[in-house]
Design a protein around this motif. Structure first.
Motif, PDB file in Angstrom:
ATOM      1  N   MET A 164       1.000  -1.135  -0.081  1.00  0.00           N
ATOM      2  CA  MET A 164       0.104   0.243  -0.188  1.00  0.00           C
ATOM      3  C   MET A 164       0.864   1.363  -0.005  1.00  0.00           C
ATOM      4  SD  MET A 164      -2.941   1.125   2.975  1.00  0.00           S
ATOM      5  CE  MET A 164      -1.772   0.874   4.036  1.00  0.00           C
ATOM      6  N   GLU A 236      -3.070   2.213   7.841  1.00  0.00           N
ATOM      7  CA  GLU A 236      -3.827   2.966   6.654  1.00  0.00           C
ATOM      8  C   GLU A 236      -3.793   4.558   6.916  1.00  0.00           C
ATOM      9  OE1 GLU A 236      -7.541   0.738   6.685  1.00  0.00           O
ATOM     10  OE2 GLU A 236      -6.436  -1.102   6.218  1.00  0.00           O
ATOM     11  N   HIS A 240      -2.223   7.536   4.475  1.00  0.00           N
ATOM     12  CA  HIS A 240      -3.153   8.382   3.972  1.00  0.00           C
ATOM     13  C   HIS A 240      -2.865   9.896   4.283  1.00  0.00           C
ATOM     14  CE1 HIS A 240      -6.832  10.823   3.616  1.00  0.00           C
ATOM     15  NE2 HIS A 240      -7.098  11.030   4.850  1.00  0.00           N
ATOM     16  N   HIS A 249       0.944  -4.597   2.936  1.00  0.00           N
ATOM     17  CA  HIS A 249      -0.464  -4.607   3.432  1.00  0.00           C
ATOM     18  C   HIS A 249      -1.306  -5.486   2.654  1.00  0.00           C
ATOM     19  CE1 HIS A 249      -2.987  -2.230   6.471  1.00  0.00           C
ATOM     20  NE2 HIS A 249      -4.004  -2.115   5.518  1.00  0.00           N
ATOM     21  N   TRP A 253      -7.746  -4.829   2.701  1.00  0.00           N
ATOM     22  CA  TRP A 253      -8.066  -3.841   3.674  1.00  0.00           C
ATOM     23  C   TRP A 253      -7.544  -2.481   2.882  1.00  0.00           C
ATOM     24  CZ3 TRP A 253      -7.801  -8.480   5.438  1.00  0.00           C
ATOM     25  CH2 TRP A 253      -8.723  -8.886   6.685  1.00  0.00           C
ATOM     26  N   ALA A 254      -6.411  -2.390   1.925  1.00  0.00           N
ATOM     27  CA  ALA A 254      -6.186  -1.167   1.176  1.00  0.00           C
ATOM     28  C   ALA A 254      -7.209  -0.778   0.459  1.00  0.00           C
ATOM     29  CB  ALA A 254      -4.908  -1.748   0.562  1.00  0.00           C
ATOM     30  N   ALA A 257      -9.914   0.788   2.525  1.00  0.00           N
ATOM     31  CA  ALA A 257      -9.752   2.197   2.944  1.00  0.00           C
ATOM     32  C   ALA A 257      -9.562   3.284   1.804  1.00  0.00           C
ATOM     33  CB  ALA A 257      -7.996   2.388   3.613  1.00  0.00           C
ATOM     34  N   ARG A 258      -9.085   2.778   0.514  1.00  0.00           N
ATOM     35  CA  ARG A 258      -9.466   3.809  -0.452  1.00  0.00           C
ATOM     36  C   ARG A 258     -10.783   3.969  -0.838  1.00  0.00           C
ATOM     37  NH1 ARG A 258     -11.012   2.946  -5.271  1.00  0.00           N
ATOM     38  NH2 ARG A 258     -10.799   0.842  -4.994  1.00  0.00           N
ATOM     39  N   LYS A 262      -9.762   7.308   1.945  1.00  0.00           N
ATOM     40  CA  LYS A 262      -8.501   7.504   2.202  1.00  0.00           C
ATOM     41  C   LYS A 262      -7.358   7.380   1.069  1.00  0.00           C
ATOM     42  CE  LYS A 262      -8.926   5.488   6.903  1.00  0.00           C
ATOM     43  NZ  LYS A 262      -8.905   4.376   7.566  1.00  0.00           N
ATOM     44  N   VAL A 264      -5.043   6.385  -0.441  1.00  0.00           N
ATOM     45  CA  VAL A 264      -3.945   5.203  -0.435  1.00  0.00           C
ATOM     46  C   VAL A 264      -4.299   4.527  -1.809  1.00  0.00           C
ATOM     47  CG1 VAL A 264      -3.997   4.870   1.996  1.00  0.00           C
ATOM     48  CG2 VAL A 264      -5.566   3.519   0.621  1.00  0.00           C
TER      49      VAL A 264
END
Length: 369
Positions: A164, A236, A240, A249, A253-254, A257-258, A262, A264
């Protein structure tokens, strides 16, 4: 009243019915009804045990998965046992597994989502039961090559463990060795109790998927490690905000988060990524009715409904080979099971799982001292 002979004691000990019904069965045996008649009666008792189960406690990985359990799996289980209560515990394995081990003599959790390392630790600690193929009707949708090593457990979701990064701070990494660039001093976050990043550092250094070699490969570049983390969400947020720029990562989960806004991005470098898998495990120490309902509950995790929801809402990659990833849901962090088989690395999780304290200590000495 007569004493029980060996055959009768064996029947009483091994027939997995509830304590109250076991008392009835013992009374029949002591009264001299005979093992043939008692066995038939015991089979009737066992057939009814699911209806008597009042509660299941299920361990879930964090994120969207507890919600999917409550929305998809719990209603399915309640159709089998309408009065059933299901408690879904949301916790990572590093926190939850030691508690489960401490409760081994009086277990609470009957079914669990377990990562690769603790799936193997649990075999060594005699924590798991084998699944009943007659209950696990979706088992055959999982390719053998991605099955849980050791004969206990079934994987139901996977995710590539790649890199990530903050796209405003760095270009997309092409290699795991990019994390060693001098320009990234203090800008990489790492885990000291999760080891896939070290596996890939070793692979990229030509040493093969070896944790110890990966830790050694990091030693000359340890000044690049600007944060040690123990939470995906914390990591994350660090990327971010630009406090660190890159972090090994999980793709799922990445991407989640995006999707939450966020700043990432995620990539699989040219050397590949580790195949992280979430395994279902059936825990020891429960009566037959609880065990059967727990398996029926977890069987839904391989269903098309659950797998598609995990793709769309959690950015996980499916294990059920009949599930097609919708084109609208294709992201860098999502792979098909065929792509996982072809491209992702599956290290010796049994070896790693048996050496967790050793590798943690090696990181402390080599990279944190």
């Amino acid at each position: 009243m007569k004493k029980l002979d060996h055959e009768e004691r064996y029947l009483l000990k091994n027939f997995g019915t509830s304590p109250s019904r076991r008392t009835i069965l013992k009374s029949l045996l002591l009264a001299g009804v005979g093992t043939v008649a008692a066995t038939r009666f015991a089979e009737v008792l066992a057939a009814e045990t699911e209806a008597e189960v009042s509660k299941l406690t299920i361990l879930s990985q964090p994120g969207i998965l507890p919600t999917l359990c409550n929305e998809i799996s719990t209603p399915a289980a309640k159709k089998l046992a309408p009065n059933l209560t299901v408690e879904v515990i949301d916790s990572n394995n590093a926190t939850s597994y030691p508690r489960m081990l401490a409760q081994k003599s009086r277990p609470v959790i009957s079914g669990a989502m377990i990562n690769d390392y603790f799936a193997q630790r649990g075999i060594a600690d005699d924590m798991w039961e084998k699944f009943d193929p007659e209950i696990m009707t979706y088992r055959d949708t999982v390719p053998e090559v991605v099955m849980t090593p050791g004969g206990f457990g079934i994987p139901f979701l996977i995710s590539p463990y790649g890199i990530m990064y903050n796209p405003d701070k760095v270009e997309k990494p092409k290699s795991w060795l990019d994390l060693f660039k001098p320009d990234y001093e203090g800008r990489v976050s790492m885990w000291d109790a999760y080891f896939d990043a070290y596996v890939m550092a070793a692979v990229a250094s030509g040493k093969g998927p070896n944790v110890a070699e990966g830790i050694k490969a990091w030693a000359p570049h340890k000044q690049n490690i600007g944060a040690w983390v123990s939470s995906p969400i914390v990591e994350e947020d660090l990327v971010h905000r630009g406090e660190v720029w890159l972090a090994p990562h999980w793709g799922a989960w990445a991407e989640l988060a995006r999707s939450q806004g966020k700043n990432v991005a995620f990539t699989i470098p040219e050397e590949g990524a580790v195949q992280w898998a979430c395994h279902m495990q059936l825990c020891k120490g429960f009566d037959k009715g609880t065990s059967r309902l727990t398996q029926a509950y977890m069987n839904t995790w391989l269903s098309e409904d659950f797998q598609l929801a995990a793709i769309k809402r959690g950015f996980f990659s499916p294990v059920n080979k009949t599930v097609v990833i919708p084109e609208s849901d294709r992201q860098a962090g999502i792979v098909t099971v065929d792509e996982a088989v072809a491209k992702l690395i599956r290290p010796d999780f049994a070896e790693i799982g048996s050496q967790l304290p050793k590798y943690k200590a090696l990181i402390d000495r080599t990279l944190k001292a």
